[in-house]
Scaffold this active site. Structure first.
Site, PDB file in Angstrom:
ATOM      1  CG  ASP A   1       0.355  -3.970   2.220  1.00 52.91           C
ATOM      2  OD1 ASP A   1       0.041  -4.590   3.245  1.00 52.91           O
ATOM      3  OD2 ASP A   1       1.145  -3.002   2.207  1.00 52.91           O
TER       4      ASP A   1
ATOM      5  CE  LYS B   1       3.038  -5.668   3.998  1.00 54.81           C
ATOM      6  NZ  LYS B   1       2.519  -4.586   4.858  1.00 54.81           N
TER       7      LYS B   1
ATOM      8  CD  GLU C   1       0.709  -1.398   8.022  1.00 49.98           C
ATOM      9  OE1 GLU C   1       0.424  -0.607   8.942  1.00 49.98           O
ATOM     10  OE2 GLU C   1       1.131  -1.021   6.918  1.00 49.98           O
TER      11      GLU C   1
ATOM     12  CG  ASP D   1      -0.344   0.057   2.520  1.00 48.04           C
ATOM     13  OD1 ASP D   1       0.895  -0.100   2.608  1.00 48.04           O
ATOM     14  OD2 ASP D   1      -1.068   0.259   3.526  1.00 48.04           O
ATOM     15  CB  SER D   2       4.579   1.708  -0.008  1.00 53.47           C
ATOM     16  OG  SER D   2       4.809   0.563  -0.811  1.00 53.47           O
TER      17      SER D   2
ATOM     18  CD  GLU E   1       7.982  -0.265   7.378  1.00 58.12           C
ATOM     19  OE1 GLU E   1       7.037  -1.010   7.049  1.00 58.12           O
ATOM     20  OE2 GLU E   1       8.178   0.859   6.879  1.00 58.12           O
TER      21      GLU E   1
HETATM   22  O1  KIV Z   1       3.668  -1.109   1.589  1.00 58.55           O
HETATM   23  C1  KIV Z   1       4.781  -1.646   1.476  1.00 58.55           C
HETATM   24  O2  KIV Z   1       5.452  -1.573   0.428  1.00 58.55           O
HETATM   25  C2  KIV Z   1       5.271  -2.381   2.635  1.00 58.55           C
HETATM   26  C3  KIV Z   1       6.688  -2.859   2.620  1.00 58.55           C
HETATM   27  C4  KIV Z   1       7.641  -1.745   2.689  1.00 58.55           C
HETATM   28  C5  KIV Z   1       6.952  -3.877   3.652  1.00 58.55           C
HETATM   29  O3  KIV Z   1       4.557  -2.573   3.569  1.00 58.55           O
END
Ligand code: KIV
Length: 263
Positions: free
Chosen positions: A83, A112, A114, A44-45, A181
């Site tokens: 994510d 994924k 968090e 989600d970055s 992280e």
């Molecule tokens: O959103 C993302 O790219 C991440 C990674 C940096 C682990 O969570």
């Protein structure tokens, strides 16, 4: 055939390092896959790196599915992880519904989330449905506003114990890998020794079972952003700017297109 969650778990047992990247589009994901990356995370970055948002919390399920589909079309060997964005796993029911969308509509192999203790029921619901889950503890970007920004976590004893507890819980729940992280290297090493799933570090030192970076960051596409843990392997922002400037000059001077580039 893509790597399975079982195969990723097996790499830790064999002492093999995991190479992981966050990527969001077809050509980047294809390059990562063909160069032997084990896990492509559609992070989600993407909100901050590609979409110009100030934080990841505004990223939607539709944004994530759009990018996951592009990555899934490209990847043949790596395991594709979607994510789950902020607000998509507030309770076990929504977690299950949205995780299924990542797998069925997005073409991902895993998701994924968090957090640790705070999302125990959500992770349990996904594991009951046999959905492979990647955990993520330490600095949690979706909670950055609540903790006062993007800061290293687990520097004091209480903070370190909380992260360790989250990691051990997720391992017991059956995650196939765990992102650590922005935590001190010694804490990441301790967690890595105590869990059976592979740990994947980002800003967590060298003693994890694998590493992950955001592909546009290692390519140097965002000159304004340079966390300490990013190693730049290229300076593509410079390359892009000089290519655009050269193109502009050629158009202004009537040098592009040439007869060979015309019909
Ligand atoms: O959103 C993302 O790219 C991440 C990674 C940096 C682990 O969570």
């Amino acid at each position: 055939m893509r790597l399975t969650a079982e195969a990723i778990l097996g790499k830790k047992r064999k002492g093999e390092k995991l190479v992981c990247l966050s990527a969001y589009d077809f050509p980047s994901a294809r390059a990562a896959d063909e160069e032997g990356v084990d896990i492509v995370l559609v992070g989600d970055s993407v909100g901050m790196v590609l979409l110009g948002l100030d934080s990841t919390t505004a990223v939607t399920m539709e944004d994530m599915l759009h990018h996951t589909k592009a990555v899934a079309r490209a990847v043949k060997r790596a395991l594709v992880t979607g994510d789950m964005p902020y607000g998509s796993y507030n309770n076990p029911k929504s977690a299950l519904r949205n995780a299924e969308r990542f797998l069925k509509e997005g073409g991902a192999d895993a998701v994924k989330l968090e957090g640790g203790v705070a999302i125990e029921k959500q992770v349990q619901a996904l594991r009951n449905a046999k959905i492979p889950v990647m955990g993520h503890v330490g600095m949690l970007p979706q909670s950055a506003e609540k903790i006062g920004g993007y800061k290293v976590q687990g520097k004091d004893t209480a903070g370190a114990e909380k992260i360790l507890k989250d990691a051990i819980l997720l391992d017991h729940l059956g995650v196939f890998s765990l992102v650590l992280e922005c935590v001190p290297a010694a804490l990441a090493e301790r967690i890595t020794q105590q869990v059976k799933c592979p740990t994947i570090g980002i800003g967590a030192g060298p003693k994890t079972d694998g590493q992950i970076l955001v592909l546009p960051d290692l390519l140097g596409i965002r000159s304004g952003v340079s966390p300490k843990f990013v190693r730049r392997y290229a300076n593509l922002e410079k390359e892009i700017r000089s290519a655009v400037a050269a193109y502009r000059e050629d158009v202004l001077q009537g040098k592009f297109p040439s007869p060979k580039e015309s019909y």
